[in-house]
Design a protein around this motif. Structure first.
Motif, mmCIF file in Angstrom:
data_model
loop_
_atom_site.group_PDB
_atom_site.id
_atom_site.type_symbol
_atom_site.label_atom_id
_atom_site.label_comp_id
_atom_site.label_asym_id
_atom_site.label_seq_id
_atom_site.Cartn_x
_atom_site.Cartn_y
_atom_site.Cartn_z
ATOM 1 N N GLN A 33 0.864 -1.182 0.000
ATOM 2 C CA GLN A 33 0.000 0.000 0.000
ATOM 3 C C GLN A 33 0.897 1.228 0.000
ATOM 4 N N ASN A 34 0.977 1.884 -1.172
ATOM 5 C CA ASN A 34 1.914 3.000 -1.293
ATOM 6 C C ASN A 34 1.532 4.205 -0.445
ATOM 7 N N ARG A 35 0.245 4.407 -0.237
ATOM 8 C CA ARG A 35 -0.152 5.615 0.477
ATOM 9 C C ARG A 35 -0.348 5.321 1.958
ATOM 10 N N MET A 36 -1.437 5.770 2.540
ATOM 11 C CA MET A 36 -1.550 5.720 3.994
ATOM 12 C C MET A 36 -2.116 4.417 4.552
ATOM 13 N N ALA A 37 -2.677 3.579 3.678
ATOM 14 C CA ALA A 37 -3.273 2.342 4.174
ATOM 15 C C ALA A 37 -2.213 1.343 4.652
ATOM 16 N N HIS A 38 -0.922 1.712 4.520
ATOM 17 C CA HIS A 38 0.136 0.797 4.932
ATOM 18 C C HIS A 38 0.086 0.502 6.426
ATOM 19 N N ALA A 39 -0.446 1.442 7.208
ATOM 20 C CA ALA A 39 -0.498 1.241 8.659
ATOM 21 C C ALA A 39 -1.293 -0.021 8.989
ATOM 22 N N SER A 40 -2.452 -0.159 8.355
ATOM 23 C CA SER A 40 -3.259 -1.361 8.583
ATOM 24 C C SER A 40 -2.613 -2.580 7.930
ATOM 25 N N GLU A 41 -1.935 -2.337 6.787
ATOM 26 C CA GLU A 41 -1.320 -3.458 6.073
ATOM 27 C C GLU A 41 -0.215 -4.109 6.901
ATOM 28 N N ILE A 42 0.584 -3.288 7.589
ATOM 29 C CA ILE A 42 1.644 -3.837 8.440
ATOM 30 C C ILE A 42 1.029 -4.752 9.503
ATOM 31 N N ASN B 138 -9.272 11.974 4.559
ATOM 32 C CA ASN B 138 -8.396 10.986 3.951
ATOM 33 C C ASN B 138 -8.616 9.601 4.539
ATOM 34 N N SER B 139 -9.239 9.534 5.726
ATOM 35 C CA SER B 139 -9.517 8.225 6.303
ATOM 36 C C SER B 139 -10.435 7.418 5.384
ATOM 37 N N LEU B 140 -11.298 8.136 4.645
ATOM 38 C CA LEU B 140 -12.170 7.439 3.693
ATOM 39 C C LEU B 140 -11.347 6.876 2.536
ATOM 40 N N ASN B 141 -10.314 7.639 2.122
ATOM 41 C CA ASN B 141 -9.403 7.133 1.087
ATOM 42 C C ASN B 141 -8.684 5.882 1.554
ATOM 43 N N ILE B 142 -8.264 5.914 2.829
ATOM 44 C CA ILE B 142 -7.557 4.765 3.384
ATOM 45 C C ILE B 142 -8.457 3.536 3.354
ATOM 46 N N LEU B 143 -9.719 3.739 3.753
ATOM 47 C CA LEU B 143 -10.682 2.645 3.774
ATOM 48 C C LEU B 143 -10.859 2.073 2.366
ATOM 49 N N TRP B 144 -10.964 2.978 1.387
ATOM 50 C CA TRP B 144 -11.129 2.553 -0.011
ATOM 51 C C TRP B 144 -9.927 1.720 -0.458
ATOM 52 N N ASP B 145 -8.715 2.200 -0.159
ATOM 53 C CA ASP B 145 -7.497 1.476 -0.539
ATOM 54 C C ASP B 145 -7.491 0.076 0.060
#
Lengths: 239, 115
Positions: free
Chosen positions: A184-193, A226-233
């Motif tokens: 996840q290049n953008r901010m969704a990496h936090a959940s990805e980790i 941007n939290s909505l963007n994160i959710l979408w990602d």
């Protein structure tokens, strides 16, 4: 296992084998302040300039650090993974700490977040702003609500009992880093980790850390939308 | 819900799955060929659209063409965005490889020893 732990404890930790990874994007105002804090410390520092438009790189190079530069802006997740790749391939690092470039983290928290790893007990230590009472005083309520919603989402999707999911302050052993790859290049990496920690069944713990909500970090921080963007990602960004 | 409504819903969902799974360019080309030929057919025989529409229970031929248009637009959108994601990933790898291969070291002489 126990024998290994005692041996690890007896060896004194060489701090240059602790690498601090700092992803930075347009942080010329704060990166110097952050790096000033490390001047009298022996940690090795790696800054990743995610193609900043300002003088982030110039300021960074006034300090004894290693700098990697992205040719185009990719996002914080990508910058972290670039740092991880470099450390795994080109250094003799034992532990890796991720640290924000906007000055909201405290250098004095680093030994605290390293302790669970150096004792050999855990593979990953995650900073949490919610474990320390009174720690989130400066936080706007809408931000608090969004963060809590993120925590709930992550708890449901990964099954990990964490209290703070979007905190950039984390520590990993080098073995852990070899198992993690951020897509996840953008901010969704936090959940990805966290997802990958769960998938690889890694031992993790949370460590209370201080977050300074300064005017600067509030301005630079993630907007609520941007939290909505994160959710979408997270829902649709899988390839 | 008519038979056609169910069919069209299922085919939309099926297309989504197919697009995300298959990287075969041949599949896309065959589909686009089909759309083109179908379009030409409906232009030459306008009443045939109405006939097929009545047959499958939609009523008007224009509605049938409209539904098909939506399905194929979705197909185009999903296949294009899947391609973009793959390209993005390759781009990320290239930028990363370049960054890792070219580390810059700041001020090695001052403050502390650097290994």
């Amino acid at each position: 296992m126990n024998e290994k732990v005692t041996r690890a404890n007896k060896r004194t930790l060489n701090l240059s084998q602790v690498w601090i990874v700092i992803p930075a994007y347009n942080e010329e105002e704060s990166i110097g302040i952050v790096l000033d804090q490390f001047i009298d410390k022996d940690y090795s520092i790696l800054v990743i300039d995610d193609c900043s438009k300002d003088k982030t790189s110039e300021v960074t190079l006034k300090y004894p650090v290693t700098l990697l530069k992205h040719m185009i802006n990719l996002g914080q997740g990508a910058a972290l993974q670039t740092g991880f790749d470099y450390i795994v391939q080109h250094t003799n690092a034992k532990y890796v700490v991720t640290f924000d470039s906007d000055g909201q983290h405290d250098v004095e928290d680093i030994p605290k977040i390293l302790a669970p790893l150096t004792s050999g007990q855990y593979d990953a230590a995650l900073g949490s702003r919610f474990l320390k009472p009174g720690n989130v005083d400066g936080i706007p309520w809408i931000k608090l609500f969004t963060l809590k919603a993120g925590v709930l989402f992550t708890r449901i999707s990964t099954g990990l009992k964490v209290t703070d999911t979007h905190n950039g302050f984390r520590a990993f052993t080098i073995e852990t880093l070899r198992k993690i790859h951020i897509n996840q290049n953008r901010m969704a990496h936090a959940s990805e980790i966290l997802t990958q920690i769960a998938q690889n069944k890694l031992g993790y713990c949370e460590v209370p850390v201080t977050i300074r909500y300064t005017e600067y970090s509030k301005k630079k921080g993630q907007s609520i939308f941007n939290s909505l963007n994160i959710l979408w990602d997270l829902l649709f960004g899988r390839d | 819900m008519s038979f056609f409504q169910i069919l069209i819903t299922i085919s939309i969902l099926l297309l989504l799955v197919l697009i995300n799974r298959s990287r075969a360019i041949l599949f896309e080309r065959m589909l686009f060929l089909l759309i083109t030929l179908g379009g030409v057919y409906f232009v030459i025989f306008p009443e045939s659209a109405s006939r097929i529409a009545t047959m499958v229970g939609i009523g008007r031929g224009a509605d049938l063409v409209f539904y098909l248009f939506i399905i194929f637009s979705w197909f185009w959108f999903t296949s294009t965005s899947a391609k973009m994601r793959r390209t993005d990933r390759k781009l990320t790898e290239m930028v990363r490889a370049n960054a890792v291969a070219n580390p810059v070291f700041g001020m090695p002489t001052i403050a502390k020893k650097f290994r």
